[in-house]
Design an enzyme around this catalytic site. Structure first.
Site, PDB file in Angstrom:
ATOM      1  CE  LYS A 154      -3.152   2.402   3.175  1.00 15.88           C
ATOM      2  NZ  LYS A 154      -4.210   2.244   4.168  1.00 15.88           N
TER       3      LYS A 154
HETATM    4  C1  R5P Z   1      -2.041   3.822   7.881  1.00 15.67           C
HETATM    5  O1  R5P Z   1      -1.249   4.381   8.563  1.00 15.67           O
HETATM    6  C2  R5P Z   1      -3.162   3.120   8.466  1.00 15.67           C
HETATM    7  O2  R5P Z   1      -3.371   1.872   7.892  1.00 15.67           O
HETATM    8  C3  R5P Z   1      -4.356   3.986   8.441  1.00 15.67           C
HETATM    9  O3  R5P Z   1      -5.094   3.785   9.564  1.00 15.67           O
HETATM   10  C4  R5P Z   1      -5.202   3.936   7.224  1.00 15.67           C
HETATM   11  O4  R5P Z   1      -4.910   2.933   6.337  1.00 15.67           O
HETATM   12  C5  R5P Z   1      -5.124   5.233   6.531  1.00 15.67           C
HETATM   13  O5  R5P Z   1      -6.138   5.374   5.596  1.00 15.67           O
HETATM   14  P1  R5P Z   1      -6.454   6.811   5.009  1.00 15.67           P
HETATM   15  O6  R5P Z   1      -5.154   7.544   4.937  1.00 15.67           O
HETATM   16  O7  R5P Z   1      -7.027   6.562   3.657  1.00 15.67           O
HETATM   17  O8  R5P Z   1      -7.415   7.481   5.916  1.00 15.67           O
END
Ligand code: R5P
Length: 290
Positions: free
Chosen positions: A201
């Protein structure tokens, strides 16, 4: 000094990597169980995924939009291909009848009050199997203070994952002081893949994301990042999949949207049907109007 990532190299972005026998790049040599789990995350028809990330509480508590997972997220979860969350939220707030892919957060430790890269593994493989997870997610802090520790977390989890057929998602975490450019993300994603991550990711960048995806031999999913206007988020998701991402793993841009159910469906159109962002935004607005 080893040779670093220099400008002017050839990434052959226009030549898709040949994938024999399984629909996800770089994943053909895995066993049946691993491939079956990956097929619960990625839609075998489009080869892409809409992951809904709601694991933010593992280091920052009740994030805006996630105050009540049972009320905020459970109603929109059926629109996701996969839900990414912690085991605590899974057990306490998600009905076991939910039958889409589950990606469990498997690293943690520090809160937002401390150095975030100082993570350890926070989930046992036996527990992950008991909860029927489709994959486990581990944070990797390339360039961060605890870089080596976080990479070691990932490789230990990969070793266990290989033993039981459990895919491991490496989440590239970028510190505030890090340059968010193609060279950095190529380094981070490639390191994760070389060390055995099943998929990675990473963040979208307007310049050179195609080289990040092309130089990573396993699927890359786009991280959402902080909340931006819906139309911009749909454009970002569209650009990412057009430039080689195998889908998205979005959190705040879905659950902090004015209309999360409409937004996740619009993201689905972009990811699975290549719907251009202008049309997807129109689709979003129409769903909002009911
Ligand atoms: C990454 O640091 C973590 O997995 C988060 O909690 C999450 O994936 C972040 O998602 P977003 O940036 O799309 O809110």
């Amino acid at each position: 000094m080893p040779e670093a990532d220099k400008e002017g190299k050839q990434f052959y972005q226009d030549v898709p990597m040949k994938t024999d026998g399984f629909f996800l790049k770089g994943c053909n040599s895995f066993d049946w169980g691993m491939k079956n789990r990956l097929s619960r995350i990625f839609n075998p028809r489009s080869g892409r995924t809409v992951m809904l990330a709601v694991d933010h509480g593992y280091f920052q508590g009740p994030t805006t939009g996630l105050e009540r997972i049972d009320l905020n997220i459970v109603p929109i979860a059926p629109y996701a291909d996969t839900l990414m969350l912690t085991r605590g939220m899974l057990r306490s707030s998600l009905p076991p009848s939910y039958n889409r892919g589950i990606v469990l957060r498997a690293s943690g430790g520090p809160s937002i009050l401390h150095e975030l890269s100082n993570e350890h593994l926070a989930l046992d493989m036996e527990e992950a199997l008991r909860l029927n997870a489709a994959a486990l997610a581990v944070q990797v802090f390339i360039g961060g203070e605890y870089e080596t520790q976080s990479v070691h977390n990932m490789t230990r989890l990969i070793d266990k994952g290989m033993r039981y057929g459990m895919p491991i998602l490496a989440v590239t975490a970028v510190g505030k002081e890090m340059n968010r450019d193609a060279r950095y993300f190529r380094l981070a994603c490639r390191m994760c893949a070389e060390l055995g991550a099943t998929y990675v990711k990473t963040y979208y960048i307007p310049k050179g994301f195609d080289t990040v995806a092309a130089s990573c031999p396993v699927p890359v999913v786009m991280a959402g990042g902080k909340k931006i206007p819906e139309k911009d988020a749909l454009t970002m998701a569209y650009n990412a999949v057009q430039e080689g991402a195998a889908g998205v793993d979005m959190g705040r841009n879905i659950f902090q949207s004015e209309a999360p159910a409409a937004m996740i469906q619009a993201v689905g159109k972009v990811v699975h049907e290549d719907m251009p962002p202008k049309e997807a935004y129109q689709f979003y607005l129409e769903l909002c109007q009911g």
